[in-house]
Design an enzyme around this catalytic site. Structure first.
Site, PDB file in Angstrom:
ATOM      1  N   HIS A 131       0.829  -1.230   0.000  1.00 45.87           N
ATOM      2  CA  HIS A 131       0.000   0.000   0.000  1.00 45.87           C
ATOM      3  C   HIS A 131       0.856   1.272   0.000  1.00 45.87           C
ATOM      4  CE1 HIS A 131      -3.959  -2.003   0.916  1.00 45.87           C
ATOM      5  NE2 HIS A 131      -3.140  -2.925   1.391  1.00 45.87           N
TER       6      HIS A 131
ATOM      7  N   ASN B 266     -10.361  -2.701   2.513  1.00 45.32           N
ATOM      8  CA  ASN B 266     -10.063  -2.667   1.075  1.00 45.32           C
ATOM      9  C   ASN B 266     -11.337  -2.372   0.298  1.00 45.32           C
ATOM     10  OD1 ASN B 266      -7.323  -3.208   1.120  1.00 45.32           O
ATOM     11  ND2 ASN B 266      -7.536  -5.405   0.740  1.00 45.32           N
TER      12      ASN B 266
HETATM   13  C1  HEM Z   1      -2.147 -11.193   7.436  1.00 42.44           C
HETATM   14  C2  HEM Z   1      -2.559 -10.344   6.532  1.00 42.44           C
HETATM   15  C3  HEM Z   1      -2.025  -8.940   6.412  1.00 42.44           C
HETATM   16  C4  HEM Z   1      -0.861  -8.412   6.859  1.00 42.44           C
HETATM   17  C5  HEM Z   1       0.259  -9.110   7.631  1.00 42.44           C
HETATM   18  C6  HEM Z   1      -0.849  -7.020   6.479  1.00 42.44           C
HETATM   19  C7  HEM Z   1       0.194  -6.146   6.711  1.00 42.44           C
HETATM   20  C8  HEM Z   1       0.240  -4.843   6.298  1.00 42.44           C
HETATM   21  C9  HEM Z   1       1.363  -3.963   6.454  1.00 42.44           C
HETATM   22  C10 HEM Z   1       2.683  -4.355   7.079  1.00 42.44           C
HETATM   23  C11 HEM Z   1       1.022  -2.761   5.953  1.00 42.44           C
HETATM   24  C12 HEM Z   1       1.868  -1.498   5.915  1.00 42.44           C
HETATM   25  C13 HEM Z   1       1.420  -0.596   7.044  1.00 42.44           C
HETATM   26  C14 HEM Z   1       2.246   0.635   7.220  1.00 42.44           C
HETATM   27  O1  HEM Z   1       3.395   0.690   6.763  1.00 42.44           O
HETATM   28  O2  HEM Z   1       1.730   1.568   7.870  1.00 42.44           O
HETATM   29  C15 HEM Z   1      -0.331  -2.868   5.489  1.00 42.44           C
HETATM   30  C16 HEM Z   1      -1.055  -1.845   4.953  1.00 42.44           C
HETATM   31  C17 HEM Z   1      -2.381  -1.941   4.672  1.00 42.44           C
HETATM   32  N1  HEM Z   1      -3.175  -3.082   4.723  1.00 42.44           N
HETATM   33 FE1  HEM Z   1      -2.611  -4.879   5.288  1.00 42.44          FE
HETATM   34  N2  HEM Z   1      -2.013  -6.733   5.829  1.00 42.44           N
HETATM   35  C18 HEM Z   1      -2.760  -7.877   5.762  1.00 42.44           C
HETATM   36  C19 HEM Z   1      -3.988  -8.032   5.189  1.00 42.44           C
HETATM   37  C20 HEM Z   1      -4.786  -6.994   4.827  1.00 42.44           C
HETATM   38  C21 HEM Z   1      -6.173  -7.092   4.500  1.00 42.44           C
HETATM   39  C22 HEM Z   1      -7.009  -8.380   4.519  1.00 42.44           C
HETATM   40  C23 HEM Z   1      -6.598  -5.837   4.232  1.00 42.44           C
HETATM   41  C24 HEM Z   1      -7.970  -5.381   3.866  1.00 42.44           C
HETATM   42  C25 HEM Z   1      -8.981  -5.591   4.649  1.00 42.44           C
HETATM   43  C26 HEM Z   1      -5.472  -4.934   4.384  1.00 42.44           C
HETATM   44  C27 HEM Z   1      -5.514  -3.577   4.224  1.00 42.44           C
HETATM   45  C28 HEM Z   1      -4.434  -2.737   4.343  1.00 42.44           C
HETATM   46  C29 HEM Z   1      -4.493  -1.323   4.048  1.00 42.44           C
HETATM   47  C30 HEM Z   1      -5.705  -0.520   3.614  1.00 42.44           C
HETATM   48  C31 HEM Z   1      -3.200  -0.829   4.248  1.00 42.44           C
HETATM   49  C32 HEM Z   1      -2.730   0.606   4.014  1.00 42.44           C
HETATM   50  C33 HEM Z   1      -3.012   1.469   5.217  1.00 42.44           C
HETATM   51  C34 HEM Z   1      -2.565   2.880   4.937  1.00 42.44           C
HETATM   52  O3  HEM Z   1      -3.181   3.513   4.059  1.00 42.44           O
HETATM   53  O4  HEM Z   1      -1.625   3.341   5.579  1.00 42.44           O
HETATM   54  N3  HEM Z   1      -4.392  -5.678   4.753  1.00 42.44           N
HETATM   55  N4  HEM Z   1      -0.783  -4.153   5.691  1.00 42.44           N
END
Ligand code: HEM
Length: 516
Positions: free
Chosen positions: A74, A152
Site C-alpha cells: 500500500h 479494502n
Molecule cells: C495477514 C494479513 C495482512 C498483513 C500481515 C498485512 C500487513 C500490512 C502492512 C505491514 C502494511 C503497511 C502498514 C504501514 O506501513 O503503515 C499494510 C497496509 C495496509 N493493509 Fe494490510 N495486511 C494484511 C492483510 C490486509 C487485509 C485483509 C486488508 C484489507 C482488509 C489490508 C488492508 C491494508 C491497508 C488498507 C493498508 C494501508 C493502510 C494505509 O493507508 O496506511 N491488509 N498491511
C-alpha cells in the site's frame, strides 16, 4: 569575513519577522533568517566551499533524509480529512443494544476522520490505473481515543491464514531478479491456493480497477466484534457504501488513462474536495450472533467469504464525508499509521486468524517505518488526553501530561501518578478452548461463492473477467494454466471452459497479454 546569511551579490536582504516585515521570511530550522538561498558560502566566487557552512549542510543533509521507508504494501496513496456522523441506530434498533462504542450512540454526533486510499503492490510513484485491490483505511478520532478501520475496496481476501501473507505479496511484487511483475509467478502461487478463487474473480473483473477512489465501496473484510454494556458480543462485518456510485474501468479504459496520467485517482480526490464536491460513504454493518454457525456452509471467521446480504442485511449506522485536503502530503498521508488493533471500548477482535496476524504486523512495521514515537505525530495522535507513562525513544516530542506529579512515570503510585480508568460496563469475556494445532478451518468451501460471483455479474463484466484471466494466464506455463482451469471449473463449469477456450485461441503469447 562575509556573514553566513549575507548575499554575496550585495542585493538588499529580506527583513526577518523580528523587523516587522509582514511577509514570512525563509529561515533555517534553528530559526535563523536565511538572507541568501542562491549561493553557498565559498572562498572566492569559484570555490571551494567551506565545511562550517551550516546553512548549506543543514539544508542538504535534511534533503538526504527526505524519504522514509515506503510502506511494504500500500505504498501509493492519497488521503483526506472529514467527519463521520452517527445515526444512533443500527437498522431499526438502538445501536446500544449491540455496542457501547460512544461514537455510534447519539444521532448526529460527529467524529473527525482521516482516510487514506491506496493501491497495494507497487511503489510510491506507480500508476493508479493498475489492476490491484485498493486500500480504504479510516482513522476515527473518537472521544475514547482512536479507532482505525483498515479495509479494502474488495469484500474478500486472497488467503485466510496470516502466515501466507508475505508469500502472496512476494508473488504479486516484482520478480526479485528481473524486477518485473510476472503473471507466471502470480498464478504459480494462486493456482496452488484454492482459497484465492473468490478474490481472483473480483480482482480480474472490472472491480479490480476502480475508476478512482471516490467511486468505490470499502469493506472491513475481516470479521470483528461489537459488545454492549452487559458485555454481550456479536460478530460484525463493516461496509462503506459509496454515495457516488461504484464505477470501474476495463483494462482498455485504464490503459487509455495511464497513457496520459498516472496520478488520476489522487488528482480526482484532491480536485473534487477543492471544488466543494465532497465524497460521501454510508457505513453499514452485517451482524451475526457470536458462534460457529454450523448451519452455514462457510465459517464466519473466513475472510475469503462474504455474508449473504438477504440473510444478514446491511444495516446503516452512519455516514462519512471527506471535506478537507491535507496541507502537506508527507506529514499527513505518508506518515499516517493505521492498524487493526486500534479499537475503542465496545469494539473487539473476533477469533479471525487473519485479523490477529494483521494486528501484530501494523504497529510493528510502523515502529520501523515511522519510528517508535509515531503516535506522537499530529496525524496519528488521538484528539484527547493521553497519559501512558511511556517515555523516551527516538524523536520524543511530547511527555504525557496526565499525572499531577511529573516525577511519577510508573503505576501504581501514591505520589500523584496516573490512575487506571473506570470501566464503561461489563467486560466481554469470550470463552476459548482447544488444542494447539496447525490446521485449516474445516468449512473451506473455496469455490461456491466464486462461482456465484461469476454467475451474478453482468455479461460485460464476465467477458472482461475471462479476457483478463486469459491475458494473464497466457503468460504462464501449461502446468499453471491447467491448474487454474481446474480450479475455475470447480467454481463454475462455464467459467473454466471460457478461460480454457480463450487460452487455446491464444496459445501463442498474445499482444493483450502485455497489459498485465
Ligand atoms: C495477514 C494479513 C495482512 C498483513 C500481515 C498485512 C500487513 C500490512 C502492512 C505491514 C502494511 C503497511 C502498514 C504501514 O506501513 O503503515 C499494510 C497496509 C495496509 N493493509 Fe494490510 N495486511 C494484511 C492483510 C490486509 C487485509 C485483509 C486488508 C484489507 C482488509 C489490508 C488492508 C491494508 C491497508 C488498507 C493498508 C494501508 C493502510 C494505509 O493507508 O496506511 N491488509 N498491511
Amino acid at each position: 569575513m562575509q556573514n553566513d546569511n549575507e548575499r554575496s551579490d550585495g542585493k538588499n536582504v529580506e527583513k526577518s519577522e523580528d523587523t516587522n516585515n509582514e511577509q514570512p521570511v525563509l529561515t533555517n530550522r534553528q530559526g535563523h533568517p536565511v538572507y541568501d538561498n542562491q549561493n553557498t558560502r565559498t572562498i572566492g566566487s569559484r570555490g571551494p566551499i567551506t565545511l562550517e557552512n551550516y546553512q548549506f549542510l543543514e539544508k542538504i543533509t535534511h534533503f538526504d533524509r527526505e524519504r522514509i521507508p515506503e510502506r511494504v504494501v500500500h505504498a501509493r496513496g492519497a488521503g483526506a480529512h472529514g467527519f463521520f456522523e452517527a445515526y444512533g441506530t443500527v437498522g431499526d434498533e438502538p445501536v446500544a443494544k449491540f455496542t457501547r462504542a460512544k461514537l455510534f450512540q447519539e444521532k448526529g454526533k460527529k467524529t473527525p476522520v482521516f482516510v487514506r486510499f491506496s493501491t497495494v503492490i507497487h511503489g510510491g510513484h506507480s500508476p493508479e490505473t493498475l489492476r490491484d485491490p485498493r486500500g480504504f483505511a479510516t482513522k476515527f478520532y473518537t472521544d475514547d481515543g482512536n479507532w482505525d478501520l483498515v479495509g479494502n475496496n474488495l469484500p474478500v481476501f486472497f488467503i485466510r491464514d496470516p502466515l501466507k501473507f508475505p508469500d502472496v505479496v512476494h508473488a504479486f511484487k516484482p520478480d526479485p531478479v528481473t524486477f518485473r511483475q510476472d503473471a507466471q509467478r502470480i498464478f504459480d502461487f494462486i493456482s496452488l491456493s484454492p482459497e484465492a478463487m473468490h478474490m481472483i474473480s473480483f480482482l480480474f473483473s472490472p472491480r479490480g480497477i476502480p475508476q478512482d477512489y471516490r467511486h468505490q465501496d470499502g469493506f472491513g473484510v475481516n470479521t470483528y466484534k461489537w459488545f454492549n454494556t452487559e458485555g454481550e458480543g456479536v460478530l460484525v462485518k463493516y461496509h462503506w457504501k459509496t454515495k457516488q456510485g461504484v464505477k470501474s474501468l476495463t483494462q482498455a479504459q485504464a490503459s487509455e488513462i495511464q497513457a496520459t496520467n498516472f496520478n488520476h485517482a489522487t488528482q480526482d480526490l484532491f480536485d473534487s474536495i477543492e471544488r466543494g464536491d465532497y465524497p460521501e460513504w454510508e457505513l453499514c454493518v452485517q451482524i451475526m450472533s457470536d458462534d460457529e454457525h454450523a448451519e452455514l456452509d462457510f465459517d464466519p471467521l473466513d475472510d475469503t467469504k462474504t455474508w449473504d446480504e438477504e440473510q444478514f442485511p446491511l444495516l446503516p449506522i452512519g455516514r462519512m464525508v471527506l471535506d478537507r485536503n491535507p496541507k502537506n502530503y508527507f506529514a499527513e498521508v505518508e506518515q499516517v499509521a493505521f492498524g487493526t488493533g486500534v479499537l475503542v471500548d465496545g469494539l473487539d477482535f473476533s477469533d479471525d486468524k487473519m485479523l490477529q496476524g494483521r494486528t501484530m504486523s501494523y504497529s510493528d512495521t510502523q515502529r520501523y517505518r515511522v519510528g517508535p514515537n509515531y503516535l506522537q505525530l499530529p496525524i496519528n495522535a488521538p484528539k484527547k488526553h493521553v497519559g501512558t507513562n511511556q517515555r523516551d525513544g527516538q524523536m520524543t516530542y511530547i511527555v504525557d501530561t496526565g499525572g499531577e506529579n511529573p516525577h511519577v512515570n510508573y503505576e501504581p503510585s501514591s505520589l500523584g501518578g496516573l490512575k487506571e480508568a473506570p470501566k464503561a460496563g461489563k467486560d466481554h469475556t469470550p470463552y476459548v478452548e482447544g488444542n494447539l494445532v496447525r490446521q485449516k478451518i474445516s468449512r473451506t468451501n473455496d469455490f461456491k461463492q466464486a462461482g456465484e460471483r461469476y454467475r451474478t455479474i453482468e455479461q460485460w463484466e464476465r467477458d472482461d473477467l475471462v479476457f483478463n484471466l486469459v491475458s494473464a494466464l497466457s503468460q504462464c506455463n501449461q502446468e499453471i494454466q491447467e491448474r487454474m482451469i481446474g480450479l475455475l471449473t470447480q467454481c463454475d463449469a462455464e467459467y473454466g471452459q471460457h478461460v480454457a477456450d480463450g487460452l487455446k485461441m491464444n496459445s501463442e503469447k498474445s499482444e493483450a497479454a502485455q497489459t498485465m
